[in-house]
Design a protein around this motif. Structure first.
Motif, mmCIF file in Angstrom:
data_model
loop_
_atom_site.group_PDB
_atom_site.id
_atom_site.type_symbol
_atom_site.label_atom_id
_atom_site.label_comp_id
_atom_site.label_asym_id
_atom_site.label_seq_id
_atom_site.Cartn_x
_atom_site.Cartn_y
_atom_site.Cartn_z
ATOM 1 N N LYS A 1 0.827 -1.217 0.000
ATOM 2 C CA LYS A 1 0.000 0.000 0.000
ATOM 3 C C LYS A 1 0.864 1.273 0.000
ATOM 4 O O LYS A 1 0.665 2.164 -0.830
ATOM 5 C CB LYS A 1 -0.925 0.022 1.240
ATOM 6 C CG LYS A 1 -1.805 -1.204 1.373
ATOM 7 C CD LYS A 1 -2.673 -1.133 2.611
ATOM 8 C CE LYS A 1 -1.893 -1.217 3.926
ATOM 9 N NZ LYS A 1 -1.210 -2.519 4.152
ATOM 10 N N SER A 2 1.807 1.335 0.946
ATOM 11 C CA SER A 2 2.651 2.537 1.034
ATOM 12 C C SER A 2 3.477 2.709 -0.238
ATOM 13 O O SER A 2 3.626 3.819 -0.750
ATOM 14 C CB SER A 2 3.599 2.444 2.230
ATOM 15 O OG SER A 2 2.867 2.368 3.432
ATOM 16 N N THR A 3 4.015 1.594 -0.735
ATOM 17 C CA THR A 3 4.840 1.668 -1.952
ATOM 18 C C THR A 3 4.012 2.147 -3.139
ATOM 19 O O THR A 3 4.502 2.917 -3.976
ATOM 20 C CB THR A 3 5.486 0.295 -2.249
ATOM 21 O OG1 THR A 3 6.156 -0.160 -1.065
ATOM 22 C CG2 THR A 3 6.490 0.384 -3.378
ATOM 23 N N ALA B 1 -2.799 9.847 1.908
ATOM 24 C CA ALA B 1 -2.675 9.829 3.366
ATOM 25 C C ALA B 1 -2.360 8.398 3.767
ATOM 26 O O ALA B 1 -3.219 7.521 3.693
ATOM 27 C CB ALA B 1 -3.967 10.325 4.010
ATOM 28 N N ASP B 2 -1.108 8.150 4.130
ATOM 29 C CA ASP B 2 -0.663 6.780 4.428
ATOM 30 C C ASP B 2 -0.853 6.504 5.915
ATOM 31 O O ASP B 2 0.030 6.802 6.712
ATOM 32 C CB ASP B 2 0.804 6.613 4.025
ATOM 33 C CG ASP B 2 1.253 5.164 4.127
ATOM 34 O OD1 ASP B 2 0.406 4.274 4.330
ATOM 35 O OD2 ASP B 2 2.470 4.927 4.006
ATOM 36 N N GLU B 3 -1.988 5.933 6.271
ATOM 37 C CA GLU B 3 -2.317 5.655 7.676
ATOM 38 C C GLU B 3 -1.973 6.862 8.550
ATOM 39 O O GLU B 3 -1.148 6.753 9.455
ATOM 40 C CB GLU B 3 -1.571 4.414 8.169
ATOM 41 C CG GLU B 3 -1.845 3.201 7.303
ATOM 42 C CD GLU B 3 -1.272 1.933 7.905
ATOM 43 O OE1 GLU B 3 -1.629 1.642 9.057
ATOM 44 O OE2 GLU B 3 -0.471 1.267 7.237
ATOM 45 N N PRO B 4 -2.608 8.019 8.281
ATOM 46 C CA PRO B 4 -2.180 9.256 8.937
ATOM 47 C C PRO B 4 -2.444 9.291 10.430
ATOM 48 O O PRO B 4 -1.935 10.167 11.120
ATOM 49 C CB PRO B 4 -2.988 10.338 8.218
ATOM 50 C CG PRO B 4 -4.200 9.632 7.730
ATOM 51 C CD PRO B 4 -3.753 8.239 7.383
#
Ligand SMILES: Nc1ncnc2c1ncn2[C@@H]1O[C@H](COP(=O)(O)OP(=O)(O)OP(=O)(O)O)[C@@H](O)[C@H]1O
Ligand SMILES: [Mg+2]
Length: 204
Positions: free
Chosen positions: A55-57, A179-182
């Motif tokens: 996901k982040s990548t 928004a990566d798991e903000p």
């Protein structure tokens, strides 16, 4: 105009795996394997999956924080994967990333005024009073007061720091934000507050 703001086509991001005494490349981690999706302006899209699934990548590859291996990222009609680093930097005005960890994402040597005015200075030519207006209006949206402008990141709580990094990401009014798991690094009690703030800002 384009029907879609963002059109991700067959995105792939592989990381080399090194091994042996000579640290030669012995394989690749397929972190992102053939991901395609499309987003319209104002649309909220959630990417869900187990830890390590990419996901982040995916988010970082779309914003060119990591260079993808293959595929296309068409943003507002332009293929982001083909841009030079200088062109990518200019795109930051419209495409922003909010990191998971507020402790790592803010420069500890910059006070709130510097953190929030820097992106505006980089992308717009504003007068000192316009700059002040934009920063103060954002400050109000995240529930801060003017007397906090001279303070540094270490003088704030985790939730406050995350609100500052969200403000920094949104102050140029980007059209697309990852928004990566903000809120996952924060207390449950302030998670809802930050999510509500993000949703309010998204409507503006
Ligand atoms: N810089 C890197 N170098 C090598 N491998 C990496 C790198 N970054 C991520 N990976 C690998 O790529 C895969 C996907 O990682 P990623 O961080 O995108 O997952 P994620 O879905 O965001 O997971 P999480 O929910 O835990 O945040 C993992 O196997 C990870 O180990
Ligand atoms: Mg992740």
């Amino acid at each position: 105009m384009n029907e879609y703001l963002l059109d991700v086509r067959n995105l792939k991001t592989y990381f080399p795996v090194k091994g042996g005494l000579l640290r030669r490349i012995i394989g690749h981690v397929h972190a992102v394997e053939d991901v395609s999706f499309r987003l319209k302006e104002k649309q909220v899209f959630a990417l869900v999956g187990e830890s390590g699934c990419g996901k982040s990548t995916t988010g970082k590859s779309i914003l060119r924080l990591i260079d993808p291996t293959a595929g296309q990222v068409i943003f507002d009609g332009q293929d982001i994967t083909q841009l030079s680093q200088e062109e990518v930097r200019k795109k930051r005005r419209d495409m922003q990333f909010i990191f998971q960890n507020p402790y790592a994402s803010l420069n500890p040597r910059m006070n709130v005024w510097q953190l929030l005015s820097e992106p505006l200075k980089a992308h717009f030519s504003l007068s000192e009073s316009e700059l002040r207006d934009r920063v103060e209006s954002m400050l109000d949206k995240i529930g801060f007061t003017k007397d906090q402008l001279q303070r540094y990141p270490h003088q704030f709580s985790g939730g406050q720091k995350q609100r500052i990094s969200i403000a920094r990401a949104l102050i140029t009014q980007p059209r697309f934000v990852v928004a990566d798991e903000p809120v996952s690094a924060l207390d449950v009690s302030i998670q809802a507050k930050i999510i509500n703030m993000l949703l309010r800002l998204q409507k503006d």
